[in-house]
Write a protein that holds these residues in place. Sequence first.
Motif, short mmCIF file in Angstrom:
data_model
loop_
_atom_site.label_atom_id
_atom_site.label_comp_id
_atom_site.label_asym_id
_atom_site.label_seq_id
_atom_site.Cartn_x
_atom_site.Cartn_y
_atom_site.Cartn_z
N SER A 1 46.63 59.30 31.71
CA SER A 1 47.87 58.73 32.20
C SER A 1 49.08 59.49 31.69
O SER A 1 50.20 59.12 32.00
CB SER A 1 47.95 57.26 31.80
OG SER A 1 47.40 57.08 30.53
N LYS B 1 36.20 39.24 48.90
CA LYS B 1 36.51 40.67 49.13
C LYS B 1 35.24 41.48 49.35
O LYS B 1 35.29 42.65 49.73
CB LYS B 1 37.25 41.27 47.93
CG LYS B 1 38.50 40.54 47.52
CD LYS B 1 39.65 40.92 48.41
CE LYS B 1 40.90 40.11 48.06
NZ LYS B 1 41.91 40.16 49.08
N HIS C 1 44.72 59.58 38.55
CA HIS C 1 45.17 58.48 37.70
C HIS C 1 45.11 57.17 38.47
O HIS C 1 45.88 56.95 39.40
CB HIS C 1 46.61 58.77 37.20
CG HIS C 1 47.11 57.74 36.24
ND1 HIS C 1 48.44 57.45 36.09
CD2 HIS C 1 46.44 56.91 35.39
CE1 HIS C 1 48.57 56.49 35.18
NE2 HIS C 1 47.38 56.14 34.75
N SER D 1 33.30 41.84 37.49
CA SER D 1 34.39 42.15 38.42
C SER D 1 33.89 42.06 39.87
O SER D 1 34.59 41.53 40.75
CB SER D 1 34.95 43.54 38.12
OG SER D 1 35.83 43.93 39.12
N VAL E 1 41.72 46.38 42.32
CA VAL E 1 42.82 45.64 42.96
C VAL E 1 44.04 46.53 43.23
O VAL E 1 44.72 46.35 44.25
CB VAL E 1 43.23 44.45 42.04
CG1 VAL E 1 44.39 43.67 42.65
CG2 VAL E 1 42.04 43.52 41.78
N ARG F 1 36.18 35.88 45.61
CA ARG F 1 37.45 35.94 46.34
C ARG F 1 37.31 36.37 47.80
O ARG F 1 38.30 36.62 48.48
CB ARG F 1 38.42 36.93 45.66
CG ARG F 1 38.78 36.58 44.25
CD ARG F 1 39.45 35.20 44.22
NE ARG F 1 39.74 34.80 42.87
CZ ARG F 1 40.89 35.02 42.26
NH1 ARG F 1 41.86 35.63 42.88
NH2 ARG F 1 41.06 34.63 41.03
N ASN G 1 45.08 49.81 36.50
CA ASN G 1 44.30 48.68 36.05
C ASN G 1 44.84 47.36 36.65
O ASN G 1 46.04 47.12 36.51
CB ASN G 1 44.39 48.67 34.51
CG ASN G 1 43.60 47.55 33.87
OD1 ASN G 1 42.63 47.07 34.44
ND2 ASN G 1 44.03 47.14 32.69
N ASN H 1 54.13 56.41 34.68
CA ASN H 1 54.37 56.18 33.25
C ASN H 1 55.67 56.79 32.75
O ASN H 1 56.21 56.35 31.74
CB ASN H 1 53.18 56.67 32.43
CG ASN H 1 52.05 55.66 32.47
OD1 ASN H 1 52.29 54.47 32.69
ND2 ASN H 1 50.82 56.11 32.31
C1 LIG Z 1 49.23 52.45 31.75
C2 LIG Z 1 48.70 53.23 32.89
O1 LIG Z 1 48.52 54.41 32.76
C3 LIG Z 1 48.46 52.70 34.20
C4 LIG Z 1 48.27 51.27 34.41
O2 LIG Z 1 47.19 50.85 34.71
S1 LIG Z 1 49.65 50.34 34.27
C5 LIG Z 1 49.10 48.76 34.75
C6 LIG Z 1 49.15 48.61 36.22
N1 LIG Z 1 48.79 47.26 36.55
C7 LIG Z 1 49.70 46.31 36.73
O3 LIG Z 1 50.90 46.53 36.67
C8 LIG Z 1 49.13 44.96 37.03
C9 LIG Z 1 50.19 43.95 37.22
N2 LIG Z 1 49.56 42.68 37.51
C10 LIG Z 1 49.12 42.33 38.76
O4 LIG Z 1 49.29 43.07 39.71
C11 LIG Z 1 48.46 40.99 38.87
O5 LIG Z 1 48.83 40.20 37.79
C12 LIG Z 1 46.89 41.11 38.92
C13 LIG Z 1 46.47 41.87 40.17
C14 LIG Z 1 46.31 41.79 37.69
C15 LIG Z 1 46.31 39.72 38.96
O6 LIG Z 1 46.97 39.02 39.97
P1 LIG Z 1 46.76 37.44 40.20
O7 LIG Z 1 47.48 37.07 41.43
O8 LIG Z 1 46.99 36.70 38.94
O9 LIG Z 1 45.22 37.40 40.32
P2 LIG Z 1 44.32 37.06 41.50
O10 LIG Z 1 44.91 36.05 42.42
O11 LIG Z 1 43.06 36.73 40.80
O12 LIG Z 1 44.13 38.47 42.26
C16 LIG Z 1 45.11 39.13 43.06
C17 LIG Z 1 44.42 39.78 44.23
O13 LIG Z 1 43.37 40.66 43.76
C18 LIG Z 1 42.10 40.25 44.27
N3 LIG Z 1 41.09 40.46 43.23
C19 LIG Z 1 41.08 39.96 41.99
N4 LIG Z 1 40.03 40.43 41.30
C20 LIG Z 1 39.37 41.25 42.12
C21 LIG Z 1 38.22 42.07 41.96
N5 LIG Z 1 37.55 42.10 40.81
N6 LIG Z 1 37.84 42.84 42.99
C22 LIG Z 1 38.54 42.82 44.15
N7 LIG Z 1 39.64 42.08 44.36
C23 LIG Z 1 40.05 41.30 43.36
C24 LIG Z 1 42.27 38.80 44.61
O14 LIG Z 1 41.36 38.39 45.59
C25 LIG Z 1 43.70 38.76 45.12
O15 LIG Z 1 43.76 39.29 46.44
P3 LIG Z 1 44.60 38.54 47.60
O16 LIG Z 1 46.02 38.57 47.13
O17 LIG Z 1 44.34 39.37 48.82
O18 LIG Z 1 44.02 37.18 47.64
#
Ligand SMILES: CC(=O)CC(=O)SCCNC(=O)CCNC(=O)[C@H](O)C(C)(C)COP(=O)(O)OP(=O)(O)OC[C@H]1O[C@@H](n2cnc3c(N)ncnc32)[C@H](O)[C@@H]1OP(=O)(O)O
Length: 287
Positions: free
Chosen positions: A122, A61, A143, A52, A150, A59, A146, A193
């Motif tokens: 959660s 960052k 909390h 990661s 990001v 990227r 994921n 949630n």
């Molecule tokens: C169930 C629970 O209790 C709680 C939960 O967690 S529920 C789940 C919550 N999570 C979500 O809803 C996730 C929904 N999905 C998303 O937001 C997106 O699909 C995602 C962020 C996962 C991936 O997005 P994507 O556009 O396909 O990926 P990607 O372009 O690689 O990355 C998006 C951004 O994160 C950054 N990034 C990716 N991986 C990174 C890392 N390992 N470290 C730092 N930054 C990172 C990228 O640089 C990019 O930033 P910019 O927009 O500034 O360029």
Amino acid sequence: MALQNVRTVGVVGCGLMGSGIAEVCARAGFQVIVREVNEELLRKGLDRIRASMAKAVERGKLSAAEMEAAWGHIRGTLRMEDFAACDLVIEAVVEDMPTKKQVFAELDRICPPHAVLASNTSSLSITELGSVTRRPEKVIGFHFFNPVPVMPLLEIVIGLQTAEETVALGRALAERLNKTVVISKDRPGFIVNRLLIPYLLDAIRLLEEGVATMEDIDTAIRLGLNHPMGPFTLMDFVGLDTLLFIADAMFEEFKDPRYAAPPLLRRMVAAGWLGRKSGKGFYTYAA
Ligand SMILES: CC(=O)CC(=O)SCCNC(=O)CCNC(=O)[C@H](O)C(C)(C)COP(=O)(O)OP(=O)(O)OC[C@H]1O[C@@H](n2cnc3c(N)ncnc32)[C@H](O)[C@@H]1OP(=O)(O)O
């Protein structure tokens, strides 16, 4: 306990969430001790952190030097006793109350009296976790979402006995980690949630009723609502076992059919179809 006195952060569990929490804490300059139950899980967790961080460098960052500095702050362990060195411990083990209670009782015995004990739960009760310790005023919910590096939110959960000073530490930590805070009372599912779980379960019901294909449901939500992921992609991403744990915990408390897991979800978990992490969930993933 003020944040400026926190030197070492402990993270219990190095799965999807624990590894992300360890990563962001190390990147913010804390010494991090992360614990897993066996060598294999620890190695996988540390590999996930490194991958990661490498992606963050790719990227733009994080610089390569910052990555090496952050990596140097992380120490993996198999021993709970190593948390004796921590000022703050964040628990991120499986979403199961008896397991979490055992972890909290052990942390309370091992950690110094000033240490704050946080849970990444959660859906489960922070007040109940605090009740197995001698320091319920220092027990709080942090909390994270994921992927932790990001997602910009930290949902802070306040148990009935959580002290204002502990909440202040949470707010300061969020600022250090560059996260925005929302505060929730200790009710099942908190804010996110409480709204997300019925929506995800309804998507499975829609599929089971044959109203639409999962691909079309995902496309509808992505393009019609501008969500980054449709519900089936998101469920696979969160992990179907985690989703089932959360739904069962919420159903147990509310007894409301909105939180009842559809039979298909329970059977998929029984089959080991846990989503992206197992290579198969609603969708199939390349190894
Ligand atoms: C169930 C629970 O209790 C709680 C939960 O967690 S529920 C789940 C919550 N999570 C979500 O809803 C996730 C929904 N999905 C998303 O937001 C997106 O699909 C995602 C962020 C996962 C991936 O997005 P994507 O556009 O396909 O990926 P990607 O372009 O690689 O990355 C998006 C951004 O994160 C950054 N990034 C990716 N991986 C990174 C890392 N390992 N470290 C730092 N930054 C990172 C990228 O640089 C990019 O930033 P910019 O927009 O500034 O360029």
